[in-house]
Design a protein around this motif. Sequence first.
Motif, PDB file in Angstrom:
ATOM      1  N   HIS A  49       5.872 -13.834  -2.997  1.00  0.00           N
ATOM      2  CA  HIS A  49       5.680 -15.552  -3.363  1.00  0.00           C
ATOM      3  C   HIS A  49       6.654 -15.503  -4.019  1.00  0.00           C
ATOM      4  N   CYS A  50       7.568 -16.699  -3.433  1.00  0.00           N
ATOM      5  CA  CYS A  50       9.377 -16.906  -4.423  1.00  0.00           C
ATOM      6  C   CYS A  50       8.620 -17.187  -6.229  1.00  0.00           C
ATOM      7  N   THR A  51       8.935 -17.061  -7.273  1.00  0.00           N
ATOM      8  CA  THR A  51       8.961 -17.488  -8.458  1.00  0.00           C
ATOM      9  C   THR A  51      10.174 -18.584  -8.114  1.00  0.00           C
ATOM     10  N   ARG A  52       9.930 -19.442  -8.685  1.00  0.00           N
ATOM     11  CA  ARG A  52      11.346 -20.748  -9.330  1.00  0.00           C
ATOM     12  C   ARG A  52      10.925 -20.752 -10.733  1.00  0.00           C
ATOM     13  N   HIS A  53      12.587 -20.418 -11.418  1.00  0.00           N
ATOM     14  CA  HIS A  53      12.724 -20.908 -12.791  1.00  0.00           C
ATOM     15  C   HIS A  53      14.225 -21.232 -12.610  1.00  0.00           C
ATOM     16  N   PRO A  54      13.964 -22.336 -13.786  1.00  0.00           N
ATOM     17  CA  PRO A  54      15.452 -23.112 -13.545  1.00  0.00           C
ATOM     18  C   PRO A  54      16.635 -22.345 -14.514  1.00  0.00           C
ATOM     19  N   ALA A  55      16.439 -21.300 -15.396  1.00  0.00           N
ATOM     20  CA  ALA A  55      16.917 -20.840 -15.799  1.00  0.00           C
ATOM     21  C   ALA A  55      17.164 -18.890 -15.232  1.00  0.00           C
ATOM     22  N   GLY A  56      16.420 -18.483 -15.496  1.00  0.00           N
ATOM     23  CA  GLY A  56      16.110 -17.208 -14.776  1.00  0.00           C
ATOM     24  C   GLY A  56      16.112 -16.499 -13.559  1.00  0.00           C
ATOM     25  N   PRO A  57      16.257 -14.679 -12.646  1.00  0.00           N
ATOM     26  CA  PRO A  57      16.341 -14.530 -11.660  1.00  0.00           C
ATOM     27  C   PRO A  57      15.385 -14.783 -10.259  1.00  0.00           C
ATOM     28  N   GLU A  58      15.335 -15.022  -9.612  1.00  0.00           N
ATOM     29  CA  GLU A  58      14.162 -15.740  -8.341  1.00  0.00           C
ATOM     30  C   GLU A  58      13.501 -14.163  -8.835  1.00  0.00           C
ATOM     31  N   VAL A  59      11.606 -14.007  -9.037  1.00  0.00           N
ATOM     32  CA  VAL A  59      11.205 -12.736  -8.532  1.00  0.00           C
ATOM     33  C   VAL A  59      10.965 -13.407  -8.168  1.00  0.00           C
ATOM     34  N   ASP A  60      10.546 -12.591  -6.346  1.00  0.00           N
ATOM     35  CA  ASP A  60       9.530 -13.122  -5.296  1.00  0.00           C
ATOM     36  C   ASP A  60       8.252 -11.449  -5.800  1.00  0.00           C
ATOM     37  N   VAL A  61       7.059 -12.074  -5.482  1.00  0.00           N
ATOM     38  CA  VAL A  61       6.054 -10.763  -5.026  1.00  0.00           C
ATOM     39  C   VAL A  61       5.570 -11.071  -3.580  1.00  0.00           C
ATOM     40  N   LEU A  62       5.645  -9.226  -3.216  1.00  0.00           N
ATOM     41  CA  LEU A  62       4.871  -9.886  -1.867  1.00  0.00           C
ATOM     42  C   LEU A  62       3.958  -8.148  -2.349  1.00  0.00           C
ATOM     43  N   ALA A  63       2.768  -8.978  -1.395  1.00  0.00           N
ATOM     44  CA  ALA A  63       1.610  -7.763  -0.647  1.00  0.00           C
ATOM     45  C   ALA A  63       1.889  -7.127  -0.433  1.00  0.00           C
ATOM     46  N   ALA A  64       1.832  -5.878  -0.130  1.00  0.00           N
ATOM     47  CA  ALA A  64       2.312  -5.335   1.426  1.00  0.00           C
ATOM     48  C   ALA A  64       1.204  -4.154   1.902  1.00  0.00           C
ATOM     49  N   GLY A  65       0.352  -4.366   0.690  1.00  0.00           N
ATOM     50  CA  GLY A  65      -1.023  -3.385   1.539  1.00  0.00           C
ATOM     51  C   GLY A  65      -0.502  -2.306   1.126  1.00  0.00           C
ATOM     52  N   VAL A  66      -1.841  -1.085   1.164  1.00  0.00           N
ATOM     53  CA  VAL A  66      -1.757   0.422   0.375  1.00  0.00           C
ATOM     54  C   VAL A  66      -0.737   1.057   0.835  1.00  0.00           C
ATOM     55  N   GLY A  67      -0.361   1.828   0.566  1.00  0.00           N
ATOM     56  CA  GLY A  67      -0.017   3.164   0.869  1.00  0.00           C
ATOM     57  C   GLY A  67       1.409   3.544   1.167  1.00  0.00           C
ATOM     58  N   PRO A  68       2.519   4.757   1.280  1.00  0.00           N
ATOM     59  CA  PRO A  68       3.602   3.957   1.560  1.00  0.00           C
ATOM     60  C   PRO A  68       4.669   3.989   3.111  1.00  0.00           C
ATOM     61  N   ALA A  69       3.819   3.987   4.301  1.00  0.00           N
ATOM     62  CA  ALA A  69       3.987   3.103   5.339  1.00  0.00           C
ATOM     63  C   ALA A  69       4.247   1.905   5.062  1.00  0.00           C
ATOM     64  N   ALA A  70       2.964   0.900   4.472  1.00  0.00           N
ATOM     65  CA  ALA A  70       2.120  -0.288   4.619  1.00  0.00           C
ATOM     66  C   ALA A  70       3.853  -0.642   3.598  1.00  0.00           C
ATOM     67  N   ALA A  71       3.824  -0.453   2.473  1.00  0.00           N
ATOM     68  CA  ALA A  71       4.879  -0.987   1.355  1.00  0.00           C
ATOM     69  C   ALA A  71       6.175  -0.922   1.704  1.00  0.00           C
ATOM     70  N   ALA A  72       7.259   0.735   2.641  1.00  0.00           N
ATOM     71  CA  ALA A  72       8.201   0.755   3.123  1.00  0.00           C
ATOM     72  C   ALA A  72       8.775  -0.463   3.918  1.00  0.00           C
ATOM     73  N   ALA A  73       7.174   0.162   4.966  1.00  0.00           N
ATOM     74  CA  ALA A  73       7.617  -2.495   5.670  1.00  0.00           C
ATOM     75  C   ALA A  73       8.084  -3.263   5.262  1.00  0.00           C
ATOM     76  N   GLY A  74       7.024  -3.393   4.654  1.00  0.00           N
ATOM     77  CA  GLY A  74       6.084  -4.831   3.768  1.00  0.00           C
ATOM     78  C   GLY A  74       7.739  -5.157   3.206  1.00  0.00           C
ATOM     79  N   ALA A  75       8.565  -3.620   2.200  1.00  0.00           N
ATOM     80  CA  ALA A  75       9.422  -4.035   1.635  1.00  0.00           C
ATOM     81  C   ALA A  75      11.446  -4.183   2.779  1.00  0.00           C
ATOM     82  N   SER A  76      11.040  -3.865   3.599  1.00  0.00           N
ATOM     83  CA  SER A  76      12.007  -3.784   4.314  1.00  0.00           C
ATOM     84  C   SER A  76      11.929  -4.922   5.114  1.00  0.00           C
TER      85      SER A  76
END
Length: 254
Positions: A49-76
């Motif tokens: 989910h990408c946020t849109r804010h005219p002044a601030g930075p973009e903040v993208d939020v990713l639900a990548a799954g539970v556990g270090p492997a899912a998190a690493a794969a999603g973040a990557s």
Amino acid sequence: MTVRLPGEQSAPERGRLLVVVAVPAEAEAVLRGLPGSAGPVPLPGGGLHCTRHPAGPEVDVLAAGVGPAAAAAGASAALAAHRYDAVVSAGIAGGFAPRAPIGATVLAGAIVAADLGAETPEGFADVTELGFGTVRHTPPPTAVALAAEALAAGAAGPVVTGTVLTVSTVTGSAERAAALTARHPGAAAEAMEGFGVAEAAARHGVPAFELRTVSNPVGPRDRAAWRIGEALAALERAFAALPCPEFLKEARRG
Ligand SMILES: O=C(O)c1cccc(C(=O)CC[C@H]2O[C@@H](n3cnc4c(=O)[nH]cnc43)[C@H](O)[C@@H]2O)c1
């Protein structure tokens, strides 16, 4: 594709932050706390989910799954698709008593893989001791301090800076909790994704952080003691209080 409003700065000038959570309820709490509107962006293997804010930075939020492997794969995947200035692993966590009670917000001074290693006759040896790489990532301390100060002013519960452990198995006994604190005296919380996110970030040359809100104590399993609603409300408040532009500026400085 990024949609720009007239007069809006481009993303490289405003900065871009990636927040990796495990489950949609955590993503929704983070997004409720952030200014601006959010829209879904397709990403293989996860909802970004990408946020849109005219002044601030973009903040993208990713639900990548539970556990270090899912998190690493999603973040990557996200880090390969877009250019980010910093990554935050965020969500609910177990808190080590008495440092991090239910409802507390924990910022990681260190992100440590607590069960990545081998059992030996002398006890647990982590992969660093075994000669295979690292079990620790250290977020840029000045950016952590800036975030901690802002959160202390804006969060309702205590704000703690300490080590956040990444485990693949949720601690369920007093013995295991005691073993973890004996090995990691600075531990404030345990969760299941931070180290995976930090490993992915390190490979992409992006600073990694971890922000957790405490839903349960680390120790004997007691599902009746979980306060997930309280922790999600604290997560929302934490992201509402995080000064994203200044935080990203400090994170970039390293
Ligand atoms: O079944 C249990 O006893 C149990 C106890 C606590 C948490 C769980 C989970 O499955 C939640 C995993 C999810 O939430 C984060 N989390 C929250 N509390 C903890 C914890 O005490 N230890 C580790 N992780 C925790 C974690 O990051 C996952 O995303 C089950």
